[in-house]
Design a protein around this motif. Structure first.
Motif, PDB file in Angstrom:
ATOM      1  N   ALA A  79     -56.210  21.244  -2.666  1.00 54.08           N
ATOM      2  CA  ALA A  79     -54.883  20.847  -2.178  1.00 54.08           C
ATOM      3  C   ALA A  79     -53.898  20.717  -3.335  1.00 54.08           C
ATOM      4  CB  ALA A  79     -54.983  19.533  -1.407  1.00 54.08           C
ATOM      5  N   ALA A  80     -54.380  20.204  -4.457  1.00 53.63           N
ATOM      6  CA  ALA A  80     -53.496  20.010  -5.613  1.00 53.63           C
ATOM      7  C   ALA A  80     -53.019  21.330  -6.201  1.00 53.63           C
ATOM      8  CB  ALA A  80     -54.205  19.191  -6.696  1.00 53.63           C
ATOM      9  N   ILE A  81     -53.894  22.345  -6.207  1.00 53.46           N
ATOM     10  CA  ILE A  81     -53.490  23.631  -6.779  1.00 53.46           C
ATOM     11  C   ILE A  81     -52.959  24.585  -5.719  1.00 53.46           C
ATOM     12  CG2 ILE A  81     -55.083  23.427  -8.711  1.00 53.46           C
ATOM     13  CD1 ILE A  81     -56.896  25.477  -7.344  1.00 53.46           C
ATOM     14  N   GLY A  82     -53.131  24.213  -4.456  1.00 51.56           N
ATOM     15  CA  GLY A  82     -52.589  25.032  -3.373  1.00 51.56           C
ATOM     16  C   GLY A  82     -53.360  26.311  -3.117  1.00 51.56           C
ATOM     17  N   GLN A  83     -54.639  26.296  -3.428  1.00 47.75           N
ATOM     18  CA  GLN A  83     -55.448  27.509  -3.267  1.00 47.75           C
ATOM     19  C   GLN A  83     -56.906  27.113  -3.063  1.00 47.75           C
ATOM     20  OE1 GLN A  83     -54.871  30.255  -6.450  1.00 47.75           O
ATOM     21  NE2 GLN A  83     -56.684  31.432  -5.973  1.00 47.75           N
ATOM     22  N   ALA A  84     -57.586  27.849  -2.186  1.00 45.00           N
ATOM     23  CA  ALA A  84     -59.014  27.604  -1.966  1.00 45.00           C
ATOM     24  C   ALA A  84     -59.817  28.111  -3.162  1.00 45.00           C
ATOM     25  CB  ALA A  84     -59.473  28.308  -0.693  1.00 45.00           C
ATOM     26  N   ILE A  85     -60.909  27.433  -3.430  1.00 49.88           N
ATOM     27  CA  ILE A  85     -61.803  27.820  -4.525  1.00 49.88           C
ATOM     28  C   ILE A  85     -63.124  28.254  -3.908  1.00 49.88           C
ATOM     29  CG2 ILE A  85     -62.991  27.038  -6.611  1.00 49.88           C
ATOM     30  CD1 ILE A  85     -60.755  24.925  -6.893  1.00 49.88           C
ATOM     31  N   ALA A  86     -63.513  29.486  -4.181  1.00 50.45           N
ATOM     32  CA  ALA A  86     -64.761  30.015  -3.627  1.00 50.45           C
ATOM     33  C   ALA A  86     -65.950  29.245  -4.185  1.00 50.45           C
ATOM     34  CB  ALA A  86     -64.889  31.499  -3.962  1.00 50.45           C
ATOM     35  N   PRO A  87     -66.994  29.051  -3.379  1.00 44.96           N
ATOM     36  CA  PRO A  87     -68.170  28.302  -3.851  1.00 44.96           C
ATOM     37  C   PRO A  87     -68.777  28.846  -5.139  1.00 44.96           C
ATOM     38  CG  PRO A  87     -68.293  28.613  -1.493  1.00 44.96           C
ATOM     39  CD  PRO A  87     -67.119  29.420  -1.973  1.00 44.96           C
ATOM     40  N   GLU A  88     -68.756  30.157  -5.328  1.00 49.05           N
ATOM     41  CA  GLU A  88     -69.338  30.727  -6.548  1.00 49.05           C
ATOM     42  C   GLU A  88     -68.473  30.461  -7.786  1.00 49.05           C
ATOM     43  OE1 GLU A  88     -67.017  33.914  -4.412  1.00 49.05           O
ATOM     44  OE2 GLU A  88     -68.654  32.601  -3.823  1.00 49.05           O
ATOM     45  N   GLN A  89     -67.246  29.996  -7.580  1.00 50.48           N
ATOM     46  CA  GLN A  89     -66.355  29.676  -8.702  1.00 50.48           C
ATOM     47  C   GLN A  89     -66.312  28.182  -8.996  1.00 50.48           C
ATOM     48  OE1 GLN A  89     -62.714  31.376  -7.263  1.00 50.48           O
ATOM     49  NE2 GLN A  89     -63.028  33.260  -8.432  1.00 50.48           N
ATOM     50  N   ARG A  90     -67.160  27.428  -8.346  1.00 55.14           N
ATOM     51  CA  ARG A  90     -67.155  25.974  -8.499  1.00 55.14           C
ATOM     52  C   ARG A  90     -68.031  25.521  -9.667  1.00 55.14           C
ATOM     53  NH1 ARG A  90     -67.034  23.164  -2.551  1.00 55.14           N
ATOM     54  NH2 ARG A  90     -64.971  23.930  -1.984  1.00 55.14           N
ATOM     55  N   ASN A  91     -67.727  26.019 -10.842  1.00 54.28           N
ATOM     56  CA  ASN A  91     -68.438  25.627 -12.054  1.00 54.28           C
ATOM     57  C   ASN A  91     -67.426  25.071 -13.037  1.00 54.28           C
ATOM     58  OD1 ASN A  91     -70.927  26.622 -11.127  1.00 54.28           O
ATOM     59  ND2 ASN A  91     -70.331  28.696 -11.694  1.00 54.28           N
ATOM     60  N   LEU A  92     -67.327  23.769 -13.097  1.00 49.62           N
ATOM     61  CA  LEU A  92     -66.360  23.136 -13.975  1.00 49.62           C
ATOM     62  C   LEU A  92     -67.037  22.629 -15.235  1.00 49.62           C
ATOM     63  CD1 LEU A  92     -64.274  21.017 -11.456  1.00 49.62           C
ATOM     64  CD2 LEU A  92     -63.878  23.333 -12.237  1.00 49.62           C
ATOM     65  N   GLN A  93     -66.281  22.626 -16.295  1.00 50.12           N
ATOM     66  CA  GLN A  93     -66.747  22.082 -17.569  1.00 50.12           C
ATOM     67  C   GLN A  93     -65.978  20.788 -17.828  1.00 50.12           C
ATOM     68  OE1 GLN A  93     -69.251  23.474 -19.304  1.00 50.12           O
ATOM     69  NE2 GLN A  93     -69.386  24.908 -17.613  1.00 50.12           N
ATOM     70  N   PRO A  94     -66.633  19.802 -18.391  1.00 51.53           N
ATOM     71  CA  PRO A  94     -65.911  18.557 -18.692  1.00 51.53           C
ATOM     72  C   PRO A  94     -64.738  18.817 -19.637  1.00 51.53           C
ATOM     73  CG  PRO A  94     -68.274  18.265 -18.968  1.00 51.53           C
ATOM     74  CD  PRO A  94     -68.036  19.732 -18.739  1.00 51.53           C
ATOM     75  N   MET A  95     -63.666  18.071 -19.420  1.00 49.62           N
ATOM     76  CA  MET A  95     -62.507  18.204 -20.290  1.00 49.62           C
ATOM     77  C   MET A  95     -62.811  17.527 -21.617  1.00 49.62           C
ATOM     78  SD  MET A  95     -59.255  17.714 -17.773  1.00 49.62           S
ATOM     79  CE  MET A  95     -59.668  16.075 -17.263  1.00 49.62           C
ATOM     80  N   GLU A  96     -62.364  18.149 -22.678  1.00 52.52           N
ATOM     81  CA  GLU A  96     -62.572  17.585 -23.997  1.00 52.52           C
ATOM     82  C   GLU A  96     -61.517  16.518 -24.267  1.00 52.52           C
ATOM     83  OE1 GLU A  96     -62.606  20.624 -26.949  1.00 52.52           O
ATOM     84  OE2 GLU A  96     -64.055  21.845 -25.863  1.00 52.52           O
ATOM     85  N   GLU A  97     -61.928  15.517 -25.001  1.00 53.70           N
ATOM     86  CA  GLU A  97     -60.978  14.476 -25.378  1.00 53.70           C
ATOM     87  C   GLU A  97     -60.034  15.040 -26.425  1.00 53.70           C
ATOM     88  OE1 GLU A  97     -61.034  10.061 -27.343  1.00 53.70           O
ATOM     89  OE2 GLU A  97     -62.796  10.774 -26.290  1.00 53.70           O
TER      90      GLU A  97
END
Length: 125
Positions: A79-97
Motif C-alpha cells: 500500500a505504501a509503494i502503491g504496487q503489489a509485490i510478487a511472492p518470489e520477490q519477497r526477499n528483503l535485506q535488513p537496512m544498514e545503520e
C-alpha cells in the motif's frame, strides 16, 4: 517515504518473529515427543504429555498469528509503494545503520536562523 521505511522495517521484524515462533513450535514438538516416549516407558504420567500437547498447540497458534502479522506487514508495504509485490520477490535485506556527519548544533541553528524568511522580513522593518 517514512511510511515506506516503517512498513519495510515492520516486515523485517515480523519475519524475525515468525522465525522465533517457528523455532518455539519445533521445540514444543520435541518436548511433546519426549513426553510421549516417557509416558509410554512408564517414566511420566499422562498429564505431562497433555501439558506438552497444550504447549505445542499454543505455540502453533502463536506461529499462525505471526504468519498473519507478516502478511499484514507485506500488505502495508504494498500500500505504501502503491504496487503489489510478487511472492518470489519477497526477499528483503535488513537496512544498514547509517551515520550522518552533522555540524555542531550552534552552527546549524545559525544557518537556520539566517534562512528564515519571516525573520529576514522583520529585520527589514
Amino acid at each position: 517515504v517514512h511510511r515506506t521505511v516503517e512498513a519495510y522495517e515492520s516486515i523485517l521484524i515480523a519475519t524475525r518473529r515468525v522465525e522465533v515462533c517457528r523455532h518455539d513450535a519445533e521445540t514444543a514438538q520435541a518436548v511433546l515427543d519426549s513426553s510421549r516416549n516417557r509416558v509410554e516407558a512408564g517414566l511420566a504420567v499422562d498429564a505431562d504429555r497433555l501439558r506438552a500437547a497444550a504447549n505445542l498447540a499454543e505455540r502453533q497458534q502463536t506461529l499462525i498469528t505471526a504468519d498473519g502479522d507478516l502478511e499484514i506487514a507485506w500488505a502495508e508495504l504494498e500500500a505504501a509503494i502503491g504496487q503489489a509485490i510478487a511472492p518470489e520477490q519477497r526477499n528483503l535485506q535488513p537496512m544498514e545503520e547509517r551515520h550522518f556527519d552533522l555540524a555542531p548544533l550552534a552552527d546549524m541553528v545559525a544557518v537556520a536562523l539566517k534562512a528564515r524568511p519571516d525573520r529576514s522580513s522583520l529585520m527589514k522593518q
